[in-house]
Design an enzyme around this catalytic site. Structure first.
Site, short mmCIF file in Angstrom:
data_model
loop_
_atom_site.label_atom_id
_atom_site.label_comp_id
_atom_site.label_asym_id
_atom_site.label_seq_id
_atom_site.Cartn_x
_atom_site.Cartn_y
_atom_site.Cartn_z
N ASP A 105 0.87 -1.18 0.00
CA ASP A 105 0.00 0.00 0.00
C ASP A 105 0.91 1.23 0.00
OD1 ASP A 105 -2.35 1.62 0.29
OD2 ASP A 105 -1.93 1.82 2.42
N SER A 106 0.29 2.39 -0.22
CA SER A 106 1.06 3.62 -0.16
C SER A 106 1.44 3.97 1.28
CB SER A 106 0.24 4.75 -0.73
OG SER A 106 -0.91 4.95 0.08
N GLY A 140 -2.82 8.63 -4.21
CA GLY A 140 -4.06 9.04 -4.87
C GLY A 140 -4.02 10.41 -5.52
N CYS A 183 -4.22 -1.35 -2.06
CA CYS A 183 -4.36 0.09 -2.24
C CYS A 183 -5.26 0.29 -3.46
CB CYS A 183 -2.97 0.68 -2.49
SG CYS A 183 -2.97 2.41 -2.95
N GLU A 202 -3.05 8.98 8.10
CA GLU A 202 -1.61 8.76 8.30
C GLU A 202 -1.10 9.59 9.48
OE1 GLU A 202 0.80 6.85 6.48
OE2 GLU A 202 -0.80 5.89 5.35
N CYS A 237 -10.99 2.79 -0.29
CA CYS A 237 -9.61 3.11 0.08
C CYS A 237 -9.34 2.34 1.35
CB CYS A 237 -9.46 4.61 0.32
SG CYS A 237 -7.86 5.06 1.03
N1 DGL Z 1 -4.91 3.00 0.99
C1 DGL Z 1 -4.81 3.60 -0.32
C2 DGL Z 1 -6.04 3.25 -1.15
O1 DGL Z 1 -6.67 2.25 -0.89
C3 DGL Z 1 -4.51 5.04 -0.19
C4 DGL Z 1 -4.02 5.55 -1.44
C5 DGL Z 1 -3.25 6.81 -1.41
O2 DGL Z 1 -2.12 6.82 -0.96
O3 DGL Z 1 -3.77 7.78 -1.92
O4 DGL Z 1 -6.40 3.94 -2.09
#
Ligand code: DGL
Length: 262
Positions: free
Chosen positions: A6-7, A39, A69, A148, A180
């Protein structure tokens, strides 16, 4: 090993759901904290990061990848599936299938990052499964940074959520996809604000269910991945106190975060 990326910390909600539904499969998690949020970045950048994350997980010995993600899944899943030979699961298909199954009135809301909403992937896959349905999407770009930062109960977070959810409230949706993997951490605030009669679809739980199903149908891979004695490992490209606290909140135990640059 099962690789999950994930990010940031959002994908840990997927890792947690996998731990609960599929115990005995060690995970390698990578959270790209240094580059979050994805995103708000261009598709080319998200694709590049997703390839780098996958290369890292494969180098750790992973034989199956979960894109935990939605931003990366909506933008990079095709490219990853074309490029790598290991199975690549993602959050979108399973969340869509569940939303279609749960909705009674065919009016489904989707909240996600800008990249996810702009990709139109949820509309496309919901309408492919249920052509008469209506899909109402809302981008919520401020939510990932708030999560975050660990602002899970702040007044500011509640105000921003109310503003984002307001347009969806007049659409008579009966189902809302949390598009998300960060959003399950705000579920306690989203539920009351969208209305108690709206079912919330958690893409983290749905992808864990789809993994369970995938492993049942692939016994050879299942046997290779199942190692009840091996420990899961959690890598991040940056680590802050907020991230460590969130990891502890998500798993209900302290998590050792190993810093690495991919
Ligand atoms: N948890 C990520 C998602 O499901 C976040 C994405 C992001 O960093 O924008 O979209």
């Amino acid at each position: 090993m099962i690789g999950i990326f994930d990010s940031g910390v959002g994908g840990m909600t997927v890792a947690r759901a996998v731990e609960q539904l599929c115990p005995g499969y060690p995970l390698v998690y990578f959270g790209d904290i240094a580059r979050t949020p994805y995103g708000s970045k261009s598709p080319e950048t998200i694709i590049r990061y997703s390839h780098r994350n996958t290369d890292f997980l494969l180098a750790q010995g992973c034989e199956l990848i979960i894109i935990a993600c939605n931003s990366a899944a909506s933008t990079a899943a095709h490219s990853l599936r074309r490029h790598y030979r290991v199975p690549v699961l993602d959050v979108i298909g399973p969340a869509t299938a569940r939303a279609v199954q749960v909705s009674r009135n065919g009016r489904i809301g989707v909240i996600g990052t800008r990249a996810t909403v702009k990709s139109g992937v949820y509309e496309e896959s919901i309408l492919a499964m249920a052509p008469g349905h209506r899909v109402y999407s809302q981008a919520c770009p401020l939510l990932v940074p708030l999560v975050e930062e660990g602002w899970l109960n702040r007044r500011e977070t509640k105000m921003i959520l109310r503003k984002y959810l307001h347009p969806l409230r007049s659409r008579q949706i009966d189902t809302l996809v949390l598009g998300c993997t960060h959003y399950p951490l705000l579920r306690h605030l989203i539920g009351p604000r969208i209305g108690r009669r709206v079912s919330l679809i958690d893409s983290s739980i749905e992808v864990a269910r789809s993994l369970q199903d995938y492993l049942e149908h692939h016994p050879g891979l299942r046997r290779r991945l199942q190692r009840p004695d091996a420990e899961s490992r959690f890598f991040v490209s940056d680590s802050t106190e907020a991230v460590q606290n969130l990891a502890r909140t998500i798993f209900g135990r302290p998590i050792t975060l190993e810093k690495t640059d991919v």
